[in-house]
Design a protein around this motif. Structure first.
Motif, PDB file in Angstrom:
ATOM      1  N   PHE A  63       0.845  -1.196   0.000  1.00 55.57           N
ATOM      2  CA  PHE A  63       0.000   0.000   0.000  1.00 55.57           C
ATOM      3  C   PHE A  63       0.882   1.247   0.000  1.00 55.57           C
ATOM      4  N   GLU A  64       1.909   1.264   0.866  1.00 47.30           N
ATOM      5  CA  GLU A  64       2.809   2.408   0.943  1.00 47.30           C
ATOM      6  C   GLU A  64       3.518   2.639  -0.393  1.00 47.30           C
ATOM      7  N   ASP A  65       4.028   1.574  -0.988  1.00 51.23           N
ATOM      8  CA  ASP A  65       4.725   1.702  -2.271  1.00 51.23           C
ATOM      9  C   ASP A  65       3.803   2.258  -3.357  1.00 51.23           C
ATOM     10  N   ARG A  66       2.571   1.768  -3.388  1.00 49.23           N
ATOM     11  CA  ARG A  66       1.612   2.262  -4.386  1.00 49.23           C
ATOM     12  C   ARG A  66       1.288   3.735  -4.159  1.00 49.23           C
ATOM     13  N   LEU A  67       1.178   4.124  -2.867  1.00 48.54           N
ATOM     14  CA  LEU A  67       0.905   5.517  -2.542  1.00 48.54           C
ATOM     15  C   LEU A  67       2.007   6.421  -3.079  1.00 48.54           C
ATOM     16  N   TRP A  68       3.274   6.113  -2.762  1.00 52.04           N
ATOM     17  CA  TRP A  68       4.376   6.970  -3.196  1.00 52.04           C
ATOM     18  C   TRP A  68       4.491   7.003  -4.718  1.00 52.04           C
ATOM     19  N   LYS A  69       4.342   5.861  -5.349  1.00 51.63           N
ATOM     20  CA  LYS A  69       4.429   5.811  -6.812  1.00 51.63           C
ATOM     21  C   LYS A  69       3.334   6.683  -7.443  1.00 51.63           C
ATOM     22  N   SER A  70       2.142   6.611  -6.889  1.00 50.56           N
ATOM     23  CA  SER A  70       1.022   7.362  -7.450  1.00 50.56           C
ATOM     24  C   SER A  70       1.198   8.865  -7.252  1.00 50.56           C
ATOM     25  N   ILE A  71       1.594   9.294  -6.052  1.00 42.97           N
ATOM     26  CA  ILE A  71       1.786  10.731  -5.815  1.00 42.97           C
ATOM     27  C   ILE A  71       2.920  11.267  -6.684  1.00 42.97           C
ATOM     28  N   ARG A  72       3.998  10.511  -6.798  1.00 42.72           N
ATOM     29  CA  ARG A  72       5.118  10.954  -7.641  1.00 42.72           C
ATOM     30  C   ARG A  72       4.688  11.099  -9.102  1.00 42.72           C
ATOM     31  N   SER A  73       3.741  10.291  -9.520  1.00 47.48           N
ATOM     32  CA  SER A  73       3.255  10.351 -10.895  1.00 47.48           C
ATOM     33  C   SER A  73       2.289  11.526 -11.103  1.00 47.48           C
ATOM     34  N   ASP A  74       1.308  11.660 -10.224  1.00 49.41           N
ATOM     35  CA  ASP A  74       0.277  12.693 -10.385  1.00 49.41           C
ATOM     36  C   ASP A  74       0.735  14.064  -9.900  1.00 49.41           C
ATOM     37  N   MET A  75       1.438  14.103  -8.803  1.00 48.19           N
ATOM     38  CA  MET A  75       2.067  15.295  -8.210  1.00 48.19           C
ATOM     39  C   MET A  75       1.124  16.291  -7.540  1.00 48.19           C
ATOM     40  N   THR A  76      -0.179  16.175  -7.669  1.00 49.96           N
ATOM     41  CA  THR A  76      -1.074  17.144  -7.048  1.00 49.96           C
ATOM     42  C   THR A  76      -1.759  16.531  -5.836  1.00 49.96           C
ATOM     43  N   GLN A 112       6.710  17.958  -4.743  1.00 47.73           N
ATOM     44  CA  GLN A 112       8.076  17.819  -5.272  1.00 47.73           C
ATOM     45  C   GLN A 112       8.807  16.851  -4.349  1.00 47.73           C
ATOM     46  N   PHE A 113       9.675  16.055  -4.914  1.00 52.13           N
ATOM     47  CA  PHE A 113      10.438  15.079  -4.130  1.00 52.13           C
ATOM     48  C   PHE A 113      11.928  15.288  -4.353  1.00 52.13           C
ATOM     49  N   ASP A 114      12.676  15.219  -3.277  1.00 50.44           N
ATOM     50  CA  ASP A 114      14.123  15.394  -3.308  1.00 50.44           C
ATOM     51  C   ASP A 114      14.769  14.015  -3.238  1.00 50.44           C
ATOM     52  N   GLU A 115      15.661  13.742  -4.162  1.00 49.48           N
ATOM     53  CA  GLU A 115      16.318  12.419  -4.175  1.00 49.48           C
ATOM     54  C   GLU A 115      17.126  12.170  -2.907  1.00 49.48           C
ATOM     55  N   ASN A 116      17.469  13.215  -2.152  1.00 49.47           N
ATOM     56  CA  ASN A 116      18.225  13.049  -0.910  1.00 49.47           C
ATOM     57  C   ASN A 116      17.342  12.744   0.298  1.00 49.47           C
ATOM     58  N   ASN A 117      16.005  12.821   0.120  1.00 50.25           N
ATOM     59  CA  ASN A 117      15.073  12.524   1.210  1.00 50.25           C
ATOM     60  C   ASN A 117      13.811  11.954   0.581  1.00 50.25           C
ATOM     61  N   ASP A 118      13.712  10.638   0.521  1.00 45.97           N
ATOM     62  CA  ASP A 118      12.631  10.015  -0.244  1.00 45.97           C
ATOM     63  C   ASP A 118      11.266  10.073   0.425  1.00 45.97           C
ATOM     64  N   LYS A 119      11.167  10.498   1.673  1.00 44.75           N
ATOM     65  CA  LYS A 119       9.856  10.538   2.331  1.00 44.75           C
ATOM     66  C   LYS A 119       9.273  11.943   2.424  1.00 44.75           C
ATOM     67  N   ALA A 120      10.101  12.969   2.518  1.00 47.08           N
ATOM     68  CA  ALA A 120       9.583  14.337   2.628  1.00 47.08           C
ATOM     69  C   ALA A 120       8.954  14.758   1.301  1.00 47.08           C
ATOM     70  N   ARG A 122      18.520  26.342   0.665  1.00 45.75           N
ATOM     71  CA  ARG A 122      18.898  26.700  -0.707  1.00 45.75           C
ATOM     72  C   ARG A 122      19.347  25.478  -1.517  1.00 45.75           C
ATOM     73  N   ALA A 123      20.023  24.531  -0.894  1.00 43.09           N
ATOM     74  CA  ALA A 123      20.464  23.336  -1.622  1.00 43.09           C
ATOM     75  C   ALA A 123      19.257  22.534  -2.120  1.00 43.09           C
ATOM     76  N   VAL A 124      18.217  22.435  -1.301  1.00 42.28           N
ATOM     77  CA  VAL A 124      17.003  21.715  -1.712  1.00 42.28           C
ATOM     78  C   VAL A 124      16.294  22.509  -2.807  1.00 42.28           C
ATOM     79  N   ILE A 125      16.205  23.818  -2.645  1.00 38.79           N
ATOM     80  CA  ILE A 125      15.582  24.655  -3.684  1.00 38.79           C
ATOM     81  C   ILE A 125      16.313  24.463  -5.009  1.00 38.79           C
ATOM     82  N   ASP A 126      17.639  24.463  -4.976  1.00 37.07           N
ATOM     83  CA  ASP A 126      18.426  24.261  -6.202  1.00 37.07           C
ATOM     84  C   ASP A 126      18.123  22.911  -6.846  1.00 37.07           C
ATOM     85  N   ARG A 127      18.006  21.870  -6.038  1.00 33.64           N
ATOM     86  CA  ARG A 127      17.749  20.528  -6.589  1.00 33.64           C
ATOM     87  C   ARG A 127      16.338  20.400  -7.167  1.00 33.64           C
ATOM     88  N   LEU A 128      15.365  21.070  -6.536  1.00 33.66           N
ATOM     89  CA  LEU A 128      13.968  20.922  -6.962  1.00 33.66           C
ATOM     90  C   LEU A 128      13.537  21.935  -8.026  1.00 33.66           C
TER      91      LEU A 128
END
Length: 161
Positions: free
Chosen positions: A9-22, A38-46, A92-98
């Motif tokens: 369920f958790e995996d499906r949730l993250w995959k779906s939000i990453r796809s739809d984004m809203t 938006q998702f940061d590759e350095n923090n996969d849950k935030a 700023r580092a996160v802003i730059d990445r996103l």
């Protein structure tokens, strides 16, 4: 529910939000509003949201606050309520990445725009529902096969994030 199923369920949730984004984001004093996740590759849950400092959400966040994110997938095959903490995080580092052209379109001053604000949502737990009203479920009900209440229990899970 077994942990394996909760992980699915958790995996499906993250995959779906990453796809739809809203998603819809709110705190107790601010009604939920649509925001682009938006998702940061350095923090996969935030989950991060760009917004303007002079809008309701950042103005209500003098400190981190309990928040709710609600989500319905574009295909309506997954729904979720996610509880966690929302705070301003203008790293700023996160802003730059996103940073991307879609965000840039909202801020004339670019990454240095004085109105730019980055919000960070740290999820703690979620309730995830899968669409239990599929065609298969409808056919089973038509022929009197299965128990829709029992089938539905397999379509919802509370997961710790």
């Amino acid at each position: 529910m077994p942990e394996k199923n909760k992980k699915e369920f958790e995996d499906r949730l993250w995959k779906s939000i990453r796809s739809d984004m809203t998603v819809m984001v709110g705190v107790s004093s601010v009604d939920p509003r649509p925001m682009t996740a938006q998702f940061d590759e350095n923090n996969d849950k935030a989950i991060y949201f760009f917004t303007a400092k002079d809008t309701d959400l950042p103005e209500s966040l003098a400190r981190a606050r309990r928040s709710t994110v609600t989500y319905a997938s574009k295909g309506h095959d997954l729904f979720a309520t996610i509880h966690g903490t929302l705070r301003v995080d203008n790293d700023r580092a996160v802003i730059d990445r996103l940073w991307n052209r879609f965000v840039a379109a909202w801020f004339e001053g670019g990454k240095d725009d004085p109105k730019l604000c980055l919000l960070r949502f740290d999820p703690a737990e979620a309730e995830v529902w899968l669409d239990a009203s599929s065609i298969v479920a409808g056919v089973k009900m038509f022929f009197g096969l299965g128990d829709p209440k029992k089938d539905y229990r397999k379509s919802v899970a509370k997961v710790r994030l």
